[in-house]
Design an enzyme around this catalytic site. Structure first.
Site, PDB file in Angstrom:
ATOM      1  N   THR A   1      -3.129   7.233 -21.804  1.00  0.00           N
ATOM      2  CA  THR A   1      -3.086   5.808 -21.457  1.00  0.00           C
ATOM      3  C   THR A   1      -1.828   5.538 -21.604  1.00  0.00           C
ATOM      4  O   THR A   1      -1.072   6.045 -22.200  1.00  0.00           O
ATOM      5  CB  THR A   1      -4.208   4.837 -22.048  1.00  0.00           C
ATOM      6  OG1 THR A   1      -4.093   4.923 -23.463  1.00  0.00           O
ATOM      7  CG2 THR A   1      -5.520   5.234 -21.781  1.00  0.00           C
TER       8      THR A   1
ATOM      9  N   TYR B   1       1.111  -1.166  -0.045  1.00  0.00           N
ATOM     10  CA  TYR B   1      -0.081   0.068  -0.095  1.00  0.00           C
ATOM     11  C   TYR B   1       0.740   1.209   0.227  1.00  0.00           C
ATOM     12  O   TYR B   1       1.932   1.312   0.718  1.00  0.00           O
ATOM     13  CB  TYR B   1      -1.083   0.015   1.187  1.00  0.00           C
ATOM     14  CG  TYR B   1      -2.348   0.059   0.895  1.00  0.00           C
ATOM     15  CD1 TYR B   1      -2.826   0.998   0.257  1.00  0.00           C
ATOM     16  CD2 TYR B   1      -3.146  -1.077   1.145  1.00  0.00           C
ATOM     17  CE1 TYR B   1      -4.287   1.139  -0.206  1.00  0.00           C
ATOM     18  CE2 TYR B   1      -4.414  -1.230   0.783  1.00  0.00           C
ATOM     19  CZ  TYR B   1      -4.842   0.004  -0.033  1.00  0.00           C
ATOM     20  OH  TYR B   1      -6.352  -0.120  -0.522  1.00  0.00           O
TER      21      TYR B   1
ATOM     22  N   ARG C   1      -1.332  -1.700 -18.732  1.00  0.00           N
ATOM     23  CA  ARG C   1      -2.563  -0.983 -18.714  1.00  0.00           C
ATOM     24  C   ARG C   1      -2.349   0.094 -17.634  1.00  0.00           C
ATOM     25  O   ARG C   1      -1.945  -0.148 -16.588  1.00  0.00           O
ATOM     26  CB  ARG C   1      -3.822  -1.944 -18.504  1.00  0.00           C
ATOM     27  CG  ARG C   1      -3.803  -3.153 -19.251  1.00  0.00           C
ATOM     28  CD  ARG C   1      -5.142  -3.612 -19.173  1.00  0.00           C
ATOM     29  NE  ARG C   1      -6.164  -2.598 -19.787  1.00  0.00           N
ATOM     30  CZ  ARG C   1      -6.381  -2.502 -21.198  1.00  0.00           C
ATOM     31  NH1 ARG C   1      -5.682  -3.442 -21.963  1.00  0.00           N
ATOM     32  NH2 ARG C   1      -7.064  -1.878 -21.643  1.00  0.00           N
TER      33      ARG C   1
ATOM     34  N   ASP D   1      -6.442  15.162 -24.075  1.00  0.00           N
ATOM     35  CA  ASP D   1      -6.306  13.674 -23.724  1.00  0.00           C
ATOM     36  C   ASP D   1      -5.735  12.898 -25.068  1.00  0.00           C
ATOM     37  O   ASP D   1      -6.260  12.460 -26.207  1.00  0.00           O
ATOM     38  CB  ASP D   1      -7.739  13.140 -23.739  1.00  0.00           C
ATOM     39  CG  ASP D   1      -7.967  11.433 -23.524  1.00  0.00           C
ATOM     40  OD1 ASP D   1      -7.032  10.889 -23.487  1.00  0.00           O
ATOM     41  OD2 ASP D   1      -9.089  11.051 -23.207  1.00  0.00           O
TER      42      ASP D   1
ATOM     43  N   LYS E   1      -1.790   1.790 -24.991  1.00  0.00           N
ATOM     44  CA  LYS E   1      -2.270   1.666 -26.613  1.00  0.00           C
ATOM     45  C   LYS E   1      -1.013   1.857 -27.147  1.00  0.00           C
ATOM     46  O   LYS E   1      -0.153   1.106 -27.386  1.00  0.00           O
ATOM     47  CB  LYS E   1      -3.386   2.855 -26.683  1.00  0.00           C
ATOM     48  CG  LYS E   1      -4.648   2.895 -25.779  1.00  0.00           C
ATOM     49  CD  LYS E   1      -5.646   3.867 -26.243  1.00  0.00           C
ATOM     50  CE  LYS E   1      -6.539   4.358 -25.047  1.00  0.00           C
ATOM     51  NZ  LYS E   1      -7.586   3.540 -25.049  1.00  0.00           N
TER      52      LYS E   1
ATOM     53  N   GLU F   1      -0.486   4.969  -0.643  1.00  0.00           N
ATOM     54  CA  GLU F   1      -1.537   5.985  -0.872  1.00  0.00           C
ATOM     55  C   GLU F   1      -0.489   7.266  -0.427  1.00  0.00           C
ATOM     56  O   GLU F   1       0.363   7.344   0.408  1.00  0.00           O
ATOM     57  CB  GLU F   1      -2.562   6.280   0.177  1.00  0.00           C
ATOM     58  CG  GLU F   1      -3.724   5.397  -0.462  1.00  0.00           C
ATOM     59  CD  GLU F   1      -4.762   5.467   0.587  1.00  0.00           C
ATOM     60  OE1 GLU F   1      -4.895   6.396   1.435  1.00  0.00           O
ATOM     61  OE2 GLU F   1      -5.656   4.700   0.426  1.00  0.00           O
TER      62      GLU F   1
HETATM   63  N1  PLP Z   1      -9.254   8.426 -23.576  1.00  0.00           N
HETATM   64  C1  PLP Z   1      -9.354   8.027 -24.579  1.00  0.00           C
HETATM   65  C2  PLP Z   1      -9.258   9.300 -25.725  1.00  0.00           C
HETATM   66  C3  PLP Z   1      -9.731   6.686 -25.016  1.00  0.00           C
HETATM   67  O1  PLP Z   1      -9.659   6.407 -26.236  1.00  0.00           O
HETATM   68  C4  PLP Z   1      -9.682   5.926 -23.992  1.00  0.00           C
HETATM   69  C5  PLP Z   1      -9.971   4.510 -23.924  1.00  0.00           C
HETATM   70  O2  PLP Z   1     -10.498   3.847 -25.015  1.00  0.00           O
HETATM   71  C6  PLP Z   1      -9.694   6.271 -22.519  1.00  0.00           C
HETATM   72  C7  PLP Z   1      -9.628   7.567 -22.297  1.00  0.00           C
HETATM   73  C8  PLP Z   1     -10.005   5.508 -21.429  1.00  0.00           C
HETATM   74  O3  PLP Z   1      -8.806   4.662 -21.118  1.00  0.00           O
HETATM   75  P1  PLP Z   1      -8.976   3.599 -20.196  1.00  0.00           P
HETATM   76  O4  PLP Z   1      -9.781   2.344 -20.934  1.00  0.00           O
HETATM   77  O5  PLP Z   1      -7.689   3.053 -19.861  1.00  0.00           O
HETATM   78  O6  PLP Z   1      -9.755   4.131 -18.680  1.00  0.00           O
END
Ligand code: PLP
Length: 487
Positions: free
Chosen positions: A285, A79, A294, A256, A288, A81
């Site tokens: 993320t 843990y 992940r 994002d 990808k 945090e």
């Molecule tokens: N943001 C975008 C642009 C995405 O394409 C995705 C996933 O498909 C996410 C966020 C969410 O990612 P996660 O599945 O790891 O929560």
């Protein structure tokens, strides 16, 4: 020459440890087998299935054995945090090392002033970013105006006022049918319940992002946050322009880059196409195109870093230290020259895939691609996205259906198929292979017929699935996944 760590066809780094990784996996599966053999069997089967399928899901990839092995450690048991050097638990010195290394690699790789590597996923990273922006832009000035240091210092009445303010902010994001993501203010995600949301779309004639329309929407709506980034838009974004728009209306620009982080890391997107120097807060993320474990991350300009650091326990559970360790390994890989070559191949292969469709008269949203995504409009085959996705799966081609702008078939049946090149590029596929993939997809879709007026049922002409399976088996055999990994 440095080889790709996954395909490891040439020299280091993958090849160096390929035999050792094989032995490690064999041993691990034996141990699992002795406790729950069905899990060991499912794990073996998952590898076999991944090896045998033509994976074109744009958000998936294959991480290296080093990344995968890193996750199976005793860091899982700890843990931690809090933040580096400032934990709510004792004995976190090794977690501090891991988190510091991951954050350092992230800062160096992306040229970011600050990196927070705790988010468990992309959705979590966006939630951290939203709360950090609300805390910086709404809560902090409000507390200062009231002469308070902490929310606990507020009277019930002042707290109620602040809560109302926090819950009544505006967010402008890309519409779902233009390629935006659910977390960009849409109702099935909490962001759509937290914020008053408005969307910007794409030009109805070209399918390209219309910056004039984004600016008009921003001037009229005056959002606190403008979100840029996408899940299914097949083009690059000019983030300098998005920042100009945000600055004009006093909004925070959040990007994002979950989908295209690998292309930023690999320096395919630079200058105005690199979001990190232009955005106040960038989320991603790690699994990808970046090809890590992940997970998620937040990169921020200094004025947002304190608030981002409060992600756990604000909206995150305790950090997954074993995954942070794997993020550090993946980010170290992404800093190697081989990763830049990989990222460039991802983009080149998307181009080859798009060209393969266009020369076979298939319709693409925006007429092509300049990132890692190709969005195929399947209405010209007389099909819905749902029918196309199912027929392709029958033939061993794994894709996902996706809306196209102003989709006549709605978000469930859709009119598109989203295809991405990161995973097959990791396997070693090149431009000719992707041309062949386009050929196989067109073969399946040309031999699929809608049943009556159903948007789901279809008939695949006899022999098509077998023919395409055989052809894709050849492509897969020529580009094996984890070629030196024997279980
Ligand atoms: N943001 C975008 C642009 C995405 O394409 C995705 C996933 O498909 C996410 C966020 C969410 O990612 P996660 O599945 O790891 O929560």
């Amino acid at each position: 020459m440095t080889a790709d760590p996954v395909t490891s066809n040439a020299a280091a780094p993958g090849a160096e440890y390929a035999e050792t990784a094989s032995a490690a996996y064999r041993a691990a599966l034996q141990v699992i087998e002795s406790v729950e053999p069905r899990i060991a069997a499912a794990t073996r089967k998952e590898l076999a299935d991944q090896r045998d399928s033509l994976k074109l899901i744009a958000s998936e990839n294959y991480a290296s054995p080093a990344v995968l092995l890193t996750m199976g450690s005793w860091f899982s048991d700890k843990y931690a945090e809090g933040t580096i050097g400032h934990r709510f638990y004792a004995g976190c010195q090794n977690v501090d090392t891991v988190e510091s290394l991951a954050a350092e690699h992230a800062r160096e790789l992306f040229g970011a002033p600050y990196a927070y590597v705790q988010p468990h996923s992309g959705i979590d990273a966006n939630l951290v970013a939203f709360w950090a922006i609300l805390a910086t832009r709404v809560e902090a000035p409000e507390l200062a105006a009231l002469g308070a240091k902490h929310v606990n210092d507020l009277s019930e009445a002042d707290w109620e006022k602040l809560r109302n303010k926090l819950g009544n902010q505006r967010l402008l994001g890309m519409s779902l049918d233009a390629g935006g993501h659910l977390t960009h203010g849409f109702r099935p995600n909490i962001s759509g319940k937290m914020f008053h949301q408005r969307s910007y779309g794409t030009d109805p004639n070209t399918g390209f992002l219309d910056y004039g329309a984004v600016a008009d929407a921003a001037r009229e709506f005056k959002p606190l946050i403008i979100v840029a980034g996408y899940s299914a838009y097949p083009r690059r974004v000019d983030f300098a322009k998005m920042r100009e728009i945000a600055d004009e209306v006093g909004a925070t620009l959040m990007v994002d880059m979950a989908h295209f982080a690998g292309l930023v890391a690999g320096k395919v997107f630079t200058g105005d196409e690199d979001p990190v120097p232009h955005a106040h807060v960038t989320t991603t993320t790690t699994h990808k195109s970046l090809r890590g474990p992940r997970g998620g991350m937040v990169l921020a300009q200094p004025e947002y870093s304190d608030a981002v650091d409060k992600g756990c326990p604000m909206v995150l559970g305790g950090p997954l230290s074993h995954v942070m360790a794997a993020k550090a390994v993946a980010l170290a890989e992404a800093r190697q020259p081989a990763f830049q070559a990989y990222a460039q191949r991802v983009a080149d292969n998307a181009q080859a895939l798009a060209d393969g469709f266009l020369k076979r008269d298939a319709q693409l949203v925006t007429g092509g691609t300049d990132n890692h995504i190709v969005l195929l409009d399947v209405t010209s085959f007389g099909l819905t996205g749902r029918q196309a996705e199912s027929a392709l799966l029958d033939a061993g081609i794994v894709t996902n259906r996706n809306s196209v702008p102003a989709d006549p078939n709605g978000a469930w049946y859709t009119s598109g198929i989203r295809l991405g090149t990161p995973a097959l590029t990791t396997r070693g596929f090149g431009a000719d292979d992707f041309d062949r993939v386009a050929d196989l997809i067109v073969d399946v879709l040309s031999n699929t017929e809608q049943q009556g007026t159903s948007k789901a049922k279809y008939t695949l002409a006899d022999g098509t699935a077998e023919r395409v399976h055989a052809a894709s088996a050849e492509l897969l055999a020529a580009n094996p996944l984890y070629p030196r990994l024997t279980l």
